[in-house]
Design an enzyme around this catalytic site. Structure first.
Site, PDB file in Angstrom:
ATOM      1  N   ASP A 217       0.874  -1.171   0.000  1.00 19.42           N
ATOM      2  CA  ASP A 217       0.000   0.000   0.000  1.00 19.42           C
ATOM      3  C   ASP A 217       0.911   1.221   0.000  1.00 19.42           C
ATOM      4  O   ASP A 217       2.102   1.113   0.298  1.00 19.42           O
ATOM      5  CB  ASP A 217      -0.887  -0.014   1.256  1.00 19.42           C
ATOM      6  CG  ASP A 217      -1.821   1.183   1.319  1.00 19.42           C
ATOM      7  OD1 ASP A 217      -2.380   1.562   0.274  1.00 19.42           O
ATOM      8  OD2 ASP A 217      -1.991   1.760   2.407  1.00 19.42           O
ATOM      9  N   SER A 218       0.357   2.374  -0.323  1.00 16.81           N
ATOM     10  CA  SER A 218       1.163   3.595  -0.277  1.00 16.81           C
ATOM     11  C   SER A 218       1.562   3.923   1.165  1.00 16.81           C
ATOM     12  O   SER A 218       2.501   4.673   1.388  1.00 16.81           O
ATOM     13  CB  SER A 218       0.393   4.761  -0.889  1.00 16.81           C
ATOM     14  OG  SER A 218      -0.835   4.932  -0.228  1.00 16.81           O
TER      15      SER A 218
ATOM     16  N   CYS B   4      -3.686  -0.836  -2.170  1.00 16.65           N
ATOM     17  CA  CYS B   4      -3.827   0.606  -2.371  1.00 16.65           C
ATOM     18  C   CYS B   4      -4.845   0.842  -3.479  1.00 16.65           C
ATOM     19  O   CYS B   4      -4.652   0.392  -4.613  1.00 16.65           O
ATOM     20  CB  CYS B   4      -2.466   1.178  -2.755  1.00 16.65           C
ATOM     21  SG  CYS B   4      -2.501   2.895  -3.272  1.00 16.65           S
TER      22      CYS B   4
ATOM     23  N   GLU C 184      -6.470  10.416   9.036  1.00 15.42           N
ATOM     24  CA  GLU C 184      -5.124  10.427   9.619  1.00 15.42           C
ATOM     25  C   GLU C 184      -5.008  11.397  10.785  1.00 15.42           C
ATOM     26  O   GLU C 184      -4.047  11.348  11.546  1.00 15.42           O
ATOM     27  CB  GLU C 184      -4.093  10.738   8.524  1.00 15.42           C
ATOM     28  CG  GLU C 184      -4.043   9.579   7.534  1.00 15.42           C
ATOM     29  CD  GLU C 184      -2.886   9.638   6.564  1.00 15.42           C
ATOM     30  OE1 GLU C 184      -2.327  10.742   6.376  1.00 15.42           O
ATOM     31  OE2 GLU C 184      -2.555   8.587   6.004  1.00 15.42           O
TER      32      GLU C 184
ATOM     33  N   CYS D 105     -10.950   3.286  -1.078  1.00 17.31           N
ATOM     34  CA  CYS D 105      -9.647   3.670  -0.535  1.00 17.31           C
ATOM     35  C   CYS D 105      -9.562   3.023   0.839  1.00 17.31           C
ATOM     36  O   CYS D 105     -10.541   3.049   1.597  1.00 17.31           O
ATOM     37  CB  CYS D 105      -9.547   5.196  -0.433  1.00 17.31           C
ATOM     38  SG  CYS D 105      -8.125   5.791   0.511  1.00 17.31           S
TER      39      CYS D 105
ATOM     40  N   HIS E 169      -8.421   3.804   3.565  1.00 16.88           N
ATOM     41  CA  HIS E 169      -8.671   4.627   4.755  1.00 16.88           C
ATOM     42  C   HIS E 169     -10.164   4.768   5.060  1.00 16.88           C
ATOM     43  O   HIS E 169     -10.547   5.020   6.198  1.00 16.88           O
ATOM     44  CB  HIS E 169      -8.119   6.042   4.561  1.00 16.88           C
ATOM     45  CG  HIS E 169      -6.655   6.172   4.828  1.00 16.88           C
ATOM     46  ND1 HIS E 169      -5.706   5.637   4.009  1.00 16.88           N
ATOM     47  CD2 HIS E 169      -5.975   6.788   5.825  1.00 16.88           C
ATOM     48  CE1 HIS E 169      -4.497   5.931   4.485  1.00 16.88           C
ATOM     49  NE2 HIS E 169      -4.636   6.625   5.586  1.00 16.88           N
TER      50      HIS E 169
END
Lengths: 269, 269
Positions: free
Chosen positions: B10-11, B73, B152, B184, B186
């Protein structure tokens, strides 16, 4: 007299706010700008990675034969510049020096607020510089990690921005600072909303503007002006897409930069 | 039987949500994870840069001798995987395949919403894959660039998050979708707030969960299970700070990973 260019870099686009001010103050100077758009943002990375990226950015500008370097990135200026300044013979000026120079002259009650990225605040560089000038000044620091994404997504003065400003600035406002350093080149784009929240009596310091004034002082002291207005050149380099930088860069600079932007592979520097 | 590890990248951190699901479904499998924390985020970069980064991430995992690769990702899966799949002999599965596989089975009214990063939505990959399954399905796509920074910074379910969800999802809700792909890794952390906004009748598809199910199907089909539970190993690699990944990674995985994380120089791959 020194007709070489002034080098300016930032992790991305934000440093163009400094470039705009430098252009105004120094119409004879050529400028080489580098925006590290393939590795932006710096503000959330480790100190070690910021040092590495800052080194390569400086090496790239040196490869273009610049006479001095302005670090328009608040994160690189605070987290990397103090350590690497001595490694290069060319003068390197960061937005931290410039903003502190101005803030310590502006404060009356000796209470200065500082906002910046996570890495900037973690570095403690602003407070350390301020204490060098005047040990008796009190500082109040706060990382504002949502401000850059808000700016980049057009939330300059919305309800969302107001709520996030309250989250980040309530303690600094309550501390009664009379001066607030906007320690990241994106933050001046939130100036209206921040000014309204902090109140008229609080002076806001924008590093992009201050660095141009600071540079003027340095260039005068050292007599390193260029006198080649006819040959003056502006060139812009990025490490990711030329198209998106050209488009947004025009907004930051308030003038077209079509055809002046080139892409480089920053991992080679 | 194939005792080599499953590679996942993943990034950054988000892909650990997929790793957690893979661990649950495959207790015998060894896993090598790479999080490209020195170059995160991918979602705002150009397609060319995402291709370059994805290549190096795959090359790193191949250097660890993995038997298959999961791209956890959303951006790399949608913007790079369709183009580079053929260049490698190892099977590579992305979260897009998995989420689409599940979404086309879930929808009743043939209206699917898709949210993701700017690069994911720009790629059009979700709609293209969905149309391959069923041309008659209507899709409604929207980039949600503030969602990752909100997650985040701990804004999982705040007033700010509510306002931003309304900004991004009002059109998709108005379109009457019965299925929404959280494109995504997240975004599942905003699941509660998104579910409340969209209503009970809308099925939310989380790629991290779906990719583990998808992998199970593939591993069964190809009989590539590992049978080395005693030798099973989990190892994590990052391109920036080990410390911050270890700390936050523990939160994503809901278990400690102290001493299992190493740093590599991804620019060498």
């Amino acid at each position: 007299m020194d007709n070489r260019s002034i080098g300016v870099f930032d992790s991305g686009l934000g440093g163009l706010t400094a470039v705009k001010e430098i252009m105004k103050l120094f119409p004879d100077e050529s400028i080489v700008y580098f925006g590290d758009t393939s590795r932006v943002p710096y503000g959330t990375r480790s100190k070690e990675m910021i040092l590495k990226y800052t080194h390569s950015d400086i090496n790239f500008l040196l490869s273009r034969g610049v006479k001095m370097i302005v670090i328009a990135c608040g994160t690189a200026s605070s987290a990397a510049l103090p350590e690497i300044k001595q490694e290069f013979s060319v003068p390197i000026y960061g937005v931290v020096d410039a903003a502190v120079y101005s803030a310590v002259r502006a404060t009356r009650n000796k209470k200065i607020g500082i906002i910046g990225t996570t890495a900037t605040i973690r570095s403690g560089a602003y407070t350390a510089y301020i204490k060098e000038y005047d040990e008796s000044i009190e500082t109040f620091e706060r990382a504002c990690p949502l401000f850059v994404p808000l700016v980049e997504n057009g939330h300059f003065d919305t309800k969302v921005t107001e709520l996030v400003i309250d989250e980040y600035l309530s303690e600094i406002r309550a501390a009664g600072v009379d001066t607030l350093i906007l320690g990241c080149t994106h933050y001046p784009l939130l100036r209206n909303a921040i000014a309204r929240y902090m109140g008229d009596e609080v002076r806001l310091i924008s590093p992009g503007e201050e660095v141009a004034d600071f540079l003027k002082k340095k260039i005068n002291e050292e007599n390193r002006h260029s006198h080649e207005r006819d040959e003056r050149q502006y060139s812009y380099f990025v490490s990711d897409s030329v198209e998106s930088f050209t488009e947004l860069g025009g907004v930051f600079l308030e003038k077209e930069i079509d055809g002046q932007v080139s892409r480089i592979d920053i991992e080679k520097y």
